[in-house]
Design a protein around this motif. Structure first.
Motif, mmCIF file in Angstrom:
data_model
loop_
_atom_site.group_PDB
_atom_site.id
_atom_site.type_symbol
_atom_site.label_atom_id
_atom_site.label_comp_id
_atom_site.label_asym_id
_atom_site.label_seq_id
_atom_site.Cartn_x
_atom_site.Cartn_y
_atom_site.Cartn_z
ATOM 1 N N LEU A 5 0.742 -1.280 0.032
ATOM 2 C CA LEU A 5 0.015 -0.085 -0.034
ATOM 3 C C LEU A 5 1.028 1.290 0.030
ATOM 4 O O LEU A 5 1.767 1.314 0.763
ATOM 5 C CB LEU A 5 -0.764 -0.029 1.221
ATOM 6 C CG LEU A 5 -1.709 -1.165 1.490
ATOM 7 C CD1 LEU A 5 -2.518 -0.995 2.665
ATOM 8 C CD2 LEU A 5 -2.897 -1.014 0.188
ATOM 9 N N LEU A 6 0.751 2.034 -1.057
ATOM 10 C CA LEU A 6 1.671 3.381 -1.136
ATOM 11 C C LEU A 6 0.543 4.670 -1.288
ATOM 12 O O LEU A 6 -0.346 4.541 -2.082
ATOM 13 C CB LEU A 6 2.567 3.039 -2.365
ATOM 14 C CG LEU A 6 3.517 1.972 -2.275
ATOM 15 C CD1 LEU A 6 4.203 1.793 -3.639
ATOM 16 C CD2 LEU A 6 4.407 2.256 -1.213
ATOM 17 N N ASN A 28 2.616 2.221 -17.148
ATOM 18 C CA ASN A 28 3.978 2.406 -16.209
ATOM 19 C C ASN A 28 4.106 3.898 -15.691
ATOM 20 O O ASN A 28 3.724 4.778 -16.575
ATOM 21 C CB ASN A 28 5.334 2.216 -16.971
ATOM 22 C CG ASN A 28 5.331 0.606 -17.233
ATOM 23 O OD1 ASN A 28 4.891 -0.226 -16.537
ATOM 24 N ND2 ASN A 28 5.998 0.198 -18.477
ATOM 25 N N PHE A 29 4.271 3.823 -14.491
ATOM 26 C CA PHE A 29 4.523 5.194 -13.649
ATOM 27 C C PHE A 29 5.217 5.095 -12.458
ATOM 28 O O PHE A 29 5.525 4.027 -12.160
ATOM 29 C CB PHE A 29 3.231 5.939 -13.723
ATOM 30 C CG PHE A 29 2.221 5.321 -12.477
ATOM 31 C CD1 PHE A 29 2.219 5.482 -11.429
ATOM 32 C CD2 PHE A 29 1.254 4.301 -13.003
ATOM 33 C CE1 PHE A 29 1.172 5.121 -10.420
ATOM 34 C CE2 PHE A 29 0.363 3.584 -12.403
ATOM 35 C CZ PHE A 29 0.500 4.004 -10.885
ATOM 36 N N THR A 30 5.739 5.934 -12.182
ATOM 37 C CA THR A 30 6.704 6.275 -10.932
ATOM 38 C C THR A 30 5.957 7.116 -9.783
ATOM 39 O O THR A 30 5.570 8.305 -10.230
ATOM 40 C CB THR A 30 8.120 6.607 -11.260
ATOM 41 O OG1 THR A 30 8.608 5.777 -12.145
ATOM 42 C CG2 THR A 30 8.936 6.787 -9.839
ATOM 43 N N ILE A 31 6.109 6.694 -8.634
ATOM 44 C CA ILE A 31 5.555 7.753 -7.581
ATOM 45 C C ILE A 31 6.558 7.807 -6.630
ATOM 46 O O ILE A 31 7.458 7.220 -6.168
ATOM 47 C CB ILE A 31 4.440 7.228 -6.774
ATOM 48 C CG1 ILE A 31 4.263 5.883 -6.184
ATOM 49 C CG2 ILE A 31 3.033 7.177 -7.857
ATOM 50 C CD1 ILE A 31 3.163 5.558 -5.342
ATOM 51 N N GLU A 45 13.146 13.430 2.511
ATOM 52 C CA GLU A 45 13.491 12.370 1.451
ATOM 53 C C GLU A 45 12.450 11.709 0.922
ATOM 54 O O GLU A 45 11.335 11.606 1.579
ATOM 55 C CB GLU A 45 14.613 11.634 1.662
ATOM 56 C CG GLU A 45 16.227 12.368 2.297
ATOM 57 C CD GLU A 45 17.156 11.519 2.341
ATOM 58 O OE1 GLU A 45 16.781 10.541 2.957
ATOM 59 O OE2 GLU A 45 18.348 11.955 2.242
ATOM 60 N N ALA A 46 12.538 11.123 -0.358
ATOM 61 C CA ALA A 46 11.610 10.251 -0.857
ATOM 62 C C ALA A 46 11.875 8.890 -1.501
ATOM 63 O O ALA A 46 13.363 8.909 -1.833
ATOM 64 C CB ALA A 46 10.602 10.911 -1.813
ATOM 65 N N ASP A 47 11.471 7.959 -1.637
ATOM 66 C CA ASP A 47 11.640 6.846 -2.432
ATOM 67 C C ASP A 47 10.975 6.944 -3.637
ATOM 68 O O ASP A 47 9.893 7.355 -3.639
ATOM 69 C CB ASP A 47 11.396 5.494 -1.441
ATOM 70 C CG ASP A 47 12.301 5.068 -0.250
ATOM 71 O OD1 ASP A 47 13.396 5.242 -0.352
ATOM 72 O OD2 ASP A 47 11.684 4.768 0.510
ATOM 73 N N PHE A 48 11.401 6.277 -4.772
ATOM 74 C CA PHE A 48 10.737 6.480 -6.101
ATOM 75 C C PHE A 48 10.458 4.942 -6.349
ATOM 76 O O PHE A 48 11.447 4.311 -6.688
ATOM 77 C CB PHE A 48 11.838 7.106 -6.955
ATOM 78 C CG PHE A 48 12.061 8.505 -6.577
ATOM 79 C CD1 PHE A 48 11.148 9.618 -7.300
ATOM 80 C CD2 PHE A 48 13.097 9.000 -5.802
ATOM 81 C CE1 PHE A 48 11.314 10.825 -6.635
ATOM 82 C CE2 PHE A 48 13.113 10.307 -5.560
ATOM 83 C CZ PHE A 48 12.412 11.197 -6.111
ATOM 84 N N ILE A 49 9.270 4.832 -6.582
ATOM 85 C CA ILE A 49 8.750 3.325 -6.677
ATOM 86 C C ILE A 49 8.176 3.286 -8.221
ATOM 87 O O ILE A 49 7.103 4.075 -8.293
ATOM 88 C CB ILE A 49 7.770 3.277 -5.603
ATOM 89 C CG1 ILE A 49 8.218 3.447 -4.422
ATOM 90 C CG2 ILE A 49 7.340 1.876 -5.749
ATOM 91 C CD1 ILE A 49 9.270 2.611 -3.613
ATOM 92 N N GLU A 94 9.493 -3.903 -8.804
ATOM 93 C CA GLU A 94 8.417 -3.023 -9.198
ATOM 94 C C GLU A 94 7.194 -3.458 -8.224
ATOM 95 O O GLU A 94 7.062 -4.549 -7.861
ATOM 96 C CB GLU A 94 8.232 -3.046 -10.592
ATOM 97 C CG GLU A 94 7.764 -4.384 -11.257
ATOM 98 C CD GLU A 94 7.633 -4.140 -12.660
ATOM 99 O OE1 GLU A 94 7.707 -3.193 -13.442
ATOM 100 O OE2 GLU A 94 7.488 -5.196 -13.228
ATOM 101 N N VAL A 95 6.129 -2.392 -8.370
ATOM 102 C CA VAL A 95 4.936 -2.753 -7.898
ATOM 103 C C VAL A 95 3.878 -2.995 -8.795
ATOM 104 O O VAL A 95 3.817 -2.384 -9.879
ATOM 105 C CB VAL A 95 4.569 -1.763 -6.869
ATOM 106 C CG1 VAL A 95 2.986 -2.001 -6.471
ATOM 107 C CG2 VAL A 95 5.233 -1.783 -5.621
#
Length: 110
Positions: A5-6, A28-31, A45-49, A94-95
């Motif tokens: 869950l993101l 496809n996309f990145t959040i 900071e952030a993680d790019f998923i 990847e998710v």
């Protein structure tokens, strides 16, 4: 159990591809998902998923979402591998999104 869950913001416009042999769509996309901790400079900071969605969900994401939109994604984590041109094994994590929720209206989006 494999459940993710993101909540995060799209980092660029989603890209969609239709597979003519099956008629299925993949998007496809990145959040960017903000971390709770800050770096040494006190900055967030952030993680790019990386997210992949299929079918009608892919169509809706590509049609209605764009860079900066806040989304919620539920799905599963997937790790796959392939051999590159030099014969080295490469891994991709990847998710695979099963559900994407639009968490703000167009007027609220950045």
């Amino acid at each position: 159990m494999n459940k993710i869950l993101l909540i995060g913001r799209m980092t660029k416009d989603p890209s969609i591809k239709q597979f003519e042999n099956t008629g299925n769509n993949r998007c496809n996309f990145t959040i960017a998902v903000r971390k709770r901790t800050k770096n040494n400079n006190g900055e967030n900071e952030a993680d790019f998923i990386s997210i992949t969605v299929w079918g009608k969900t892919a169509e809706n994401v590509a049609k209605y979402m764009k860079k900066g939109y806040l989304v919620g994604v539920s799905g599963r984590l997937q790790v796959r591998s392939y051999d590159d041109a030099n014969g080295n094994k490469k891994y991709i994590t990847e998710v695979v999104g099963e559900e994407v929720q639009f968490l703000e209206s167009k007027k609220e989006a950045v």
